[in-house]
Design a protein around this motif. Structure first.
Motif, PDB file in Angstrom:
ATOM      1  N   ALA A  30       0.842  -1.202   0.000  1.00 15.61           N
ATOM      2  CA  ALA A  30       0.000   0.000   0.000  1.00 15.61           C
ATOM      3  C   ALA A  30       0.875   1.249   0.000  1.00 15.61           C
ATOM      4  O   ALA A  30       1.869   1.322   0.729  1.00 15.61           O
ATOM      5  N   PRO A  31       0.523   2.228  -0.816  1.00 17.29           N
ATOM      6  CA  PRO A  31       1.325   3.450  -0.881  1.00 17.29           C
ATOM      7  C   PRO A  31       1.186   4.279   0.390  1.00 17.29           C
ATOM      8  O   PRO A  31       0.148   4.240   1.060  1.00 17.29           O
ATOM      9  N   SER A  32       2.246   5.004   0.713  1.00 11.61           N
ATOM     10  CA  SER A  32       2.186   5.928   1.849  1.00 11.61           C
ATOM     11  C   SER A  32       3.218   7.026   1.639  1.00 11.61           C
ATOM     12  O   SER A  32       4.298   6.778   1.111  1.00 11.61           O
ATOM     13  N   PRO A  33       2.880   8.253   2.049  1.00  3.15           N
ATOM     14  CA  PRO A  33       3.824   9.357   1.935  1.00  3.15           C
ATOM     15  C   PRO A  33       5.033   9.161   2.853  1.00  3.15           C
ATOM     16  O   PRO A  33       4.979   8.403   3.832  1.00  3.15           O
ATOM     17  N   LEU A  34       6.095   9.874   2.549  1.00  6.41           N
ATOM     18  CA  LEU A  34       7.310   9.843   3.353  1.00  6.41           C
ATOM     19  C   LEU A  34       7.004  10.318   4.774  1.00  6.41           C
ATOM     20  O   LEU A  34       6.294  11.310   4.963  1.00  6.41           O
ATOM     21  N   ASN A  35       7.506   9.616   5.754  1.00  3.18           N
ATOM     22  CA  ASN A  35       7.329   9.956   7.177  1.00  3.18           C
ATOM     23  C   ASN A  35       5.854  10.081   7.566  1.00  3.18           C
ATOM     24  O   ASN A  35       5.489  10.896   8.408  1.00  3.18           O
ATOM     25  N   GLU A  36       5.030   9.245   6.981  1.00  3.77           N
ATOM     26  CA  GLU A  36       3.583   9.334   7.200  1.00  3.77           C
ATOM     27  C   GLU A  36       3.198   9.224   8.678  1.00  3.77           C
ATOM     28  O   GLU A  36       2.420  10.047   9.179  1.00  3.77           O
ATOM     29  N   ASN A  37       3.733   8.243   9.380  1.00  2.35           N
ATOM     30  CA  ASN A  37       3.338   8.049  10.781  1.00  2.35           C
ATOM     31  C   ASN A  37       3.728   9.230  11.657  1.00  2.35           C
ATOM     32  O   ASN A  37       2.939   9.661  12.505  1.00  2.35           O
ATOM     33  N   GLU A  38       4.920   9.756  11.453  1.00  6.55           N
ATOM     34  CA  GLU A  38       5.367  10.900  12.251  1.00  6.55           C
ATOM     35  C   GLU A  38       4.497  12.125  11.961  1.00  6.55           C
ATOM     36  O   GLU A  38       4.148  12.883  12.866  1.00  6.55           O
ATOM     37  N   ARG A  39       4.162  12.308  10.699  1.00  2.00           N
ATOM     38  CA  ARG A  39       3.353  13.461  10.307  1.00  2.00           C
ATOM     39  C   ARG A  39       1.930  13.337  10.849  1.00  2.00           C
ATOM     40  O   ARG A  39       1.329  14.327  11.282  1.00  2.00           O
ATOM     41  N   LEU A  40       1.382  12.129  10.836  1.00  3.29           N
ATOM     42  CA  LEU A  40       0.048  11.929  11.409  1.00  3.29           C
ATOM     43  C   LEU A  40       0.062  12.147  12.923  1.00  3.29           C
ATOM     44  O   LEU A  40      -0.894  12.683  13.488  1.00  3.29           O
ATOM     45  N   GLU A  41       1.145  11.740  13.549  1.00  2.51           N
ATOM     46  CA  GLU A  41       1.282  11.979  14.991  1.00  2.51           C
ATOM     47  C   GLU A  41       1.314  13.483  15.276  1.00  2.51           C
ATOM     48  O   GLU A  41       0.716  13.961  16.233  1.00  2.51           O
ATOM     49  N   PHE A  42       2.001  14.228  14.421  1.00  2.00           N
ATOM     50  CA  PHE A  42       2.032  15.682  14.549  1.00  2.00           C
ATOM     51  C   PHE A  42       0.619  16.253  14.440  1.00  2.00           C
ATOM     52  O   PHE A  42       0.215  17.109  15.226  1.00  2.00           O
ATOM     53  N   VAL A  43      -0.137  15.774  13.452  1.00  2.00           N
ATOM     54  CA  VAL A  43      -1.517  16.254  13.261  1.00  2.00           C
ATOM     55  C   VAL A  43      -2.337  15.967  14.509  1.00  2.00           C
ATOM     56  O   VAL A  43      -3.075  16.824  14.997  1.00  2.00           O
ATOM     57  N   ARG A  44      -2.191  14.776  15.035  1.00  2.00           N
ATOM     58  CA  ARG A  44      -2.983  14.371  16.199  1.00  2.00           C
ATOM     59  C   ARG A  44      -2.633  15.170  17.451  1.00  2.00           C
ATOM     60  O   ARG A  44      -3.502  15.489  18.253  1.00  2.00           O
ATOM     61  N   ASN A  45      -1.362  15.542  17.587  1.00  3.26           N
ATOM     62  CA  ASN A  45      -0.906  16.202  18.822  1.00  3.26           C
ATOM     63  C   ASN A  45      -0.618  17.689  18.672  1.00  3.26           C
ATOM     64  O   ASN A  45      -0.200  18.321  19.635  1.00  3.26           O
ATOM     65  N   SER A  46      -0.823  18.242  17.490  1.00  2.00           N
ATOM     66  CA  SER A  46      -0.450  19.626  17.237  1.00  2.00           C
ATOM     67  C   SER A  46      -1.289  20.610  18.050  1.00  2.00           C
ATOM     68  O   SER A  46      -2.502  20.472  18.160  1.00  2.00           O
ATOM     69  N   LYS A  47      -0.608  21.608  18.575  1.00  2.00           N
ATOM     70  CA  LYS A  47      -1.297  22.692  19.292  1.00  2.00           C
ATOM     71  C   LYS A  47      -1.807  23.744  18.309  1.00  2.00           C
ATOM     72  O   LYS A  47      -2.679  24.518  18.623  1.00  2.00           O
ATOM     73  N   SER A  48      -1.233  23.746  17.108  1.00  2.00           N
ATOM     74  CA  SER A  48      -1.626  24.711  16.088  1.00  2.00           C
ATOM     75  C   SER A  48      -2.573  24.037  15.095  1.00  2.00           C
ATOM     76  O   SER A  48      -2.172  23.172  14.326  1.00  2.00           O
ATOM     77  N   ALA A  49      -3.830  24.448  15.118  1.00  2.00           N
ATOM     78  CA  ALA A  49      -4.821  23.856  14.230  1.00  2.00           C
ATOM     79  C   ALA A  49      -4.468  24.119  12.770  1.00  2.00           C
ATOM     80  O   ALA A  49      -4.644  23.255  11.915  1.00  2.00           O
TER      81      ALA A  49
END
Length: 110
Positions: free
Chosen positions: A63-82
């Motif tokens: 399955a395709p996935s962008p570079l550093n997908e998990n880290e970037r999704l973690e950032f989205v989930r935990n980001s203080k900046s909407a």
């Protein structure tokens, strides 16, 4: 089920349509400075995760996935900046769409 370009499109299109709607709502939210747009970002995160699950169902471990997908999704989930989280989601959806398009080339049209 034999995969074809059409079947892949039918599987992923609803996610991109839902994302397009959410993206417009997010942009409106940010333009109106309506306070916290985190609920929309959480919905976008959920749509992305569902798309990931669908792609794994279609392509398995390839399955395709962008570079550093998990880290970037973690950032989205935990980001203080909407706003930063929404931009990251936008980039992830765009990159994934391109990767799916590249993979589809190898499949028959019907």
């Amino acid at each position: 089920m034999t995969l074809s370009r059409k079947s892949i499109d039918q599987a992923v299109s609803p996610f991109y349509e839902e994302w397009a709607d959410l993206r417009q709502q997010m942009q409106s939210c940010f333009q109106q400075q309506a306070g916290d747009c985190r609920e929309l970002i959480a919905q976008g995160y959920g749509v992305y995760k569902a798309l990931q699950k669908t792609l794994v169902g279609l392509f398995g471990s390839a399955a395709p996935s962008p570079l550093n997908e998990n880290e970037r999704l973690e950032f989205v989930r935990n980001s203080k900046s909407a706003h930063a989280a929404s931009r990251q989601l936008e980039q992830l959806f765009g990159e994934l769409k391109k990767k799916v398009a590249r993979i589809k080339i190898g499949y028959p049209a019907e």
